[in-house]
Scaffold this active site. Structure first.
Site, PDB file in Angstrom:
ATOM      1  N   PHE A   1       2.495 -34.864  42.019  1.00  0.00           N
ATOM      2  CA  PHE A   1       2.012 -34.301  40.759  1.00  0.00           C
ATOM      3  C   PHE A   1       3.219 -33.892  39.927  1.00  0.00           C
ATOM      4  CE2 PHE A   1       2.538 -30.746  43.592  1.00  0.00           C
ATOM      5  CZ  PHE A   1       3.009 -29.703  42.805  1.00  0.00           C
TER       6      PHE A   1
ATOM      7  N   HIS B   1       8.246 -13.087  22.692  1.00  0.00           N
ATOM      8  CA  HIS B   1       8.184 -13.271  21.237  1.00  0.00           C
ATOM      9  C   HIS B   1       9.016 -14.475  20.806  1.00  0.00           C
ATOM     10  CE1 HIS B   1       5.901  -9.554  20.632  1.00  0.00           C
ATOM     11  NE2 HIS B   1       6.544  -9.190  21.725  1.00  0.00           N
TER      12      HIS B   1
ATOM     13  N   HIS C   1       4.002 -17.171  17.754  1.00  0.00           N
ATOM     14  CA  HIS C   1       3.596 -16.140  18.706  1.00  0.00           C
ATOM     15  C   HIS C   1       2.923 -14.945  18.029  1.00  0.00           C
ATOM     16  CE1 HIS C   1       7.513 -14.620  17.320  1.00  0.00           C
ATOM     17  NE2 HIS C   1       7.026 -13.421  17.585  1.00  0.00           N
TER      18      HIS C   1
ATOM     19  N   ASP D   1       2.245 -10.798  17.791  1.00  0.00           N
ATOM     20  CA  ASP D   1       2.761  -9.443  18.006  1.00  0.00           C
ATOM     21  C   ASP D   1       1.569  -8.506  18.157  1.00  0.00           C
ATOM     22  OD1 ASP D   1       5.290 -10.425  17.543  1.00  0.00           O
ATOM     23  OD2 ASP D   1       5.701  -9.183  15.783  1.00  0.00           O
TER      24      ASP D   1
ATOM     25  N   HIS E   1       3.886  -3.716  20.543  1.00  0.00           N
ATOM     26  CA  HIS E   1       5.236  -4.273  20.352  1.00  0.00           C
ATOM     27  C   HIS E   1       6.142  -3.274  19.626  1.00  0.00           C
ATOM     28  CE1 HIS E   1       8.397  -7.121  19.898  1.00  0.00           C
ATOM     29  NE2 HIS E   1       8.107  -7.530  18.667  1.00  0.00           N
TER      30      HIS E   1
END
Length: 278
Positions: free
Chosen positions: A87, A97, A101, A103, A107
């Site tokens: 595999f 971050h 992405h 927050d 944070h």
């Protein structure tokens, strides 16, 4: 439980492909197991009042992706191979971050909500795209202002309740060249657009939003000495999405954003798959 409308729509799609025409259980199972030819790829189901277009607002997660200087570049290396292990799988190492992405409030705000505890319904929201691209083309430190929000409202009406407000600066066009994207001056200070503190505070006190996003690395302008926009937005319990892609392809009003937020335990944020549907 699926609604009758969805069930009926799926049945119609399956029927059109011929799976229910005169086949017994064994034949049906064999037909499902067989891989269809490339030209016969199943089209996604569209409900009568569903969406027409899907826009991917996510950059490819890559070692070449620009990252905030405090973080390490993304690392991807093969860990298992089909030839040796039967595999294929990669090992991916990254800071939370990085890439496109999310927050979470925690944070920047101690003891605030983590990404894994954000209510799921906040990840589906009316998308408001406010462009400052014309200013940003001449001024890397351009900030989205309250006047920009009011100008958008003059054209499209008041921000819808529960909106997600995205700043489009055109900065995503630079993502393929790290130096251009970070845009550091001789002293090492980065320059890129973001939200002004006044606009961030206006959105959380005078309007009803779930979050805000940018096509740069930070909700704040890159040259900011303090994270004032982060604190205003996250401090009010909203979330942010940074490094959005393809906002130029989405209409200023009328789309819905879908944020596939991270859900690892105690997450301050993390890579997200983000879509807009129209």
């Amino acid at each position: 439980m699926c609604s009758p409308v969805i069930i009926q729509s799926v049945r119609e799609q399956v029927t059109r492909r011929g799976f229910l025409k005169g086949v017994g259980g064994v034949a049906a199972a064999a037909a499902v197991a067989a891989s269809p030819p490339a030209h016969a790829q199943q089209r996604p189901v569209r409900l009568a009042k569903g969406f027409r277009d899907v826009h991917d607002l996510t950059h490819v997660f890559s070692p070449r992706t620009p990252v905030f200087p405090a973080f390490k570049p993304i690392q991807i290396r093969p860990k298992f191979s089909i030839a040796k292990d039967g595999f294929f799988a990669n090992e991916v190492t990254f800071d939370e971050h990085t890439g496109t992405h999310l927050d979470a409030p925690v944070h920047f705000v101690a003891d605030a909500v983590t990404a894994d505890r954000l209510p799921a319904d906040r990840f589906f929201a009316p998308l408001v795209v406010i462009s400052i691209a014309a200013r940003a083309a001449n001024d890397a430190d351009a900030l989205l202002s309250v006047d920009d929000v009011l100008a958008w409202e003059k054209q499209h009406g008041r921000l819808p309740a529960g909106a997600f407000v995205a700043m489009y600066s055109g900065w995503d066009a630079k993502v393929g060249t790290v130096d251009r994207f970070l845009n550091k001056d001789a002293k090492g200070t980065m320059h890129a657009p973001g939200f002004s503190e006044a606009a961030a505070r206006f959105l959380v006190t005078e309007r009803d939003i779930v979050g805000a996003g940018v096509d740069t690395l930070s909700l704040d302008g890159a040259s900011a000495s303090k994270f004032v926009a982060h604190l205003a937005l996250l401090g009010a319990g909203k979330y942010g999405v940074e490094l959005l892609a393809n906002l130029s392809t989405v209409p200023p009003a009328g789309a819905t954003i879908v944020v596939g937020g991270p859900k690892h335990e105690g997450a301050t944020g993390g890579p997200a798959r983000v879509y807009a549907v129209v």
